[in-house]
Scaffold this motif. Structure first.
Motif, PDB file in Angstrom:
ATOM      1  N   VAL A  13       0.850  -1.194   0.000  1.00  0.00           N
ATOM      2  CA  VAL A  13       0.000   0.000   0.000  1.00  0.00           C
ATOM      3  C   VAL A  13       0.885   1.243   0.000  1.00  0.00           C
ATOM      4  O   VAL A  13       1.692   1.433   0.918  1.00  0.00           O
ATOM      5  N   VAL A  14       0.713   2.087  -1.011  1.00  0.00           N
ATOM      6  CA  VAL A  14       1.541   3.291  -1.153  1.00  0.00           C
ATOM      7  C   VAL A  14       0.662   4.531  -1.124  1.00  0.00           C
ATOM      8  O   VAL A  14      -0.134   4.768  -2.037  1.00  0.00           O
ATOM      9  N   VAL A  36      -1.740  -7.424   3.593  1.00  0.00           N
ATOM     10  CA  VAL A  36      -0.840  -6.285   3.379  1.00  0.00           C
ATOM     11  C   VAL A  36       0.543  -6.672   3.895  1.00  0.00           C
ATOM     12  O   VAL A  36       0.709  -6.976   5.077  1.00  0.00           O
ATOM     13  N   VAL A  37       1.521  -6.670   2.998  1.00  0.00           N
ATOM     14  CA  VAL A  37       2.882  -7.080   3.390  1.00  0.00           C
ATOM     15  C   VAL A  37       3.808  -5.886   3.592  1.00  0.00           C
ATOM     16  O   VAL A  37       4.918  -6.033   4.106  1.00  0.00           O
ATOM     17  N   GLY A  38       3.351  -4.687   3.176  1.00  0.00           N
ATOM     18  CA  GLY A  38       4.212  -3.521   3.345  1.00  0.00           C
ATOM     19  C   GLY A  38       3.479  -2.239   3.028  1.00  0.00           C
ATOM     20  O   GLY A  38       2.425  -2.241   2.394  1.00  0.00           O
ATOM     21  N   GLU A  39       4.064  -1.127   3.495  1.00  0.00           N
ATOM     22  CA  GLU A  39       3.510   0.196   3.233  1.00  0.00           C
ATOM     23  C   GLU A  39       4.634   1.133   2.813  1.00  0.00           C
ATOM     24  O   GLU A  39       5.796   0.917   3.152  1.00  0.00           O
ATOM     25  N   ALA A  40       4.266   2.188   2.087  1.00  0.00           N
ATOM     26  CA  ALA A  40       5.231   3.208   1.680  1.00  0.00           C
ATOM     27  C   ALA A  40       4.540   4.557   1.660  1.00  0.00           C
ATOM     28  O   ALA A  40       3.339   4.650   1.396  1.00  0.00           O
ATOM     29  N   ARG A  41       5.322   5.627   1.940  1.00  0.00           N
ATOM     30  CA  ARG A  41       4.746   6.972   2.046  1.00  0.00           C
ATOM     31  C   ARG A  41       4.924   7.807   0.792  1.00  0.00           C
ATOM     32  O   ARG A  41       4.341   8.881   0.675  1.00  0.00           O
TER      33      ARG A  41
END
Length: 211
Positions: A13-14, A36-41
């Motif tokens: 999710v970005v 969800v395995v990761g997030e980014a800003r």
């Protein structure tokens, strides 16, 4: 023995808004077939996270600091041609949507439809199908035969949007005022508007320029 459950769809999710990321994660927590395995800003973080995690589907915002979503999509697809990227944005503009799809996005979804459409969109994109929000698809169809604004016309319109007069635009772009007027006449015709204010409004709504 019963068949083993298939692995869940791994999602990155970005988005630069933590509340949006938390909301998406919260919705997906109730579905065992997605995780969800990761997030980014921002776009730069998205590239780093994608390389590390190799997600099945990436949910990508477009308007972000540091690096925008469009640049991130192009960078990811350059290294990972099979990357499945679903744009998740507030902007319904047909021009911006086409730009994202040409950059390599597989789908285009509006944030307003997260609760009603996101799960189906993720499934479709994961299976390699295009998924474009209905309102956006209708806008694309409506304008598909329109004449596109040239790069110079877009540049003129950007200056109009920040309040520059014809004389100032001419000076900034090393053009004559008559040439600027000719560009504006062409812009008005292509956007089917009658004045500068309406031209800026329509261009921003369609994603031709950003305000």
């Amino acid at each position: 023995m019963p068949d083993k459950d298939p692995s869940p769809i791994r999602i990155l999710v970005v988005d630069d808004h933590p509340v949006l990321r938390e909301g998406v994660t919260s919705i997906l927590e109730d579905h065992a077939d997605m995780i969800v395995v990761g997030e980014a800003r921002d776009g730069a973080e998205a590239i780093t996270q994608f390389r590390a995690l190799k997600p099945d589907v990436t949910l990508m915002d477009l308007q972000m600091p540091v690096m925008n979503g469009l640049e991130a999509i192009m960078a990811i697809r350059a290294d990972f041609p099979d990357a499945r990227i679903l744009v998740l944005t507030t902007y319904a503009g047909d021009v911006q949507a086409v730009r994202a799809l040409k950059a390599g996005a597989t789908g285009y979804l509006l944030k307003s439809s997260i609760r009603t459409e996101m799960l189906d969109a993720i499934q479709n994109v994961y299976r390699g199908r295009r998924h474009v929000h209905g309102d956006v698809a209708a806008e694309i169809a409506l304008h598909i035969v329109d004449d596109s604004l040239s790069e110079r016309e877009v540049a003129v319109l950007r200056l109009v949007a920040i309040g520059k007069a014809n004389k100032e635009i001419a000076r900034a772009m090393s053009l004559s005022e008559e040439t600027v007027k000719a560009h504006l006449k062409s812009i008005f015709a292509k956007l089917e508007v009658a004045d500068r204010t309406h031209a800026v409004t329509v261009a921003a709504r369609r994603g031709i320029i950003e305000l």
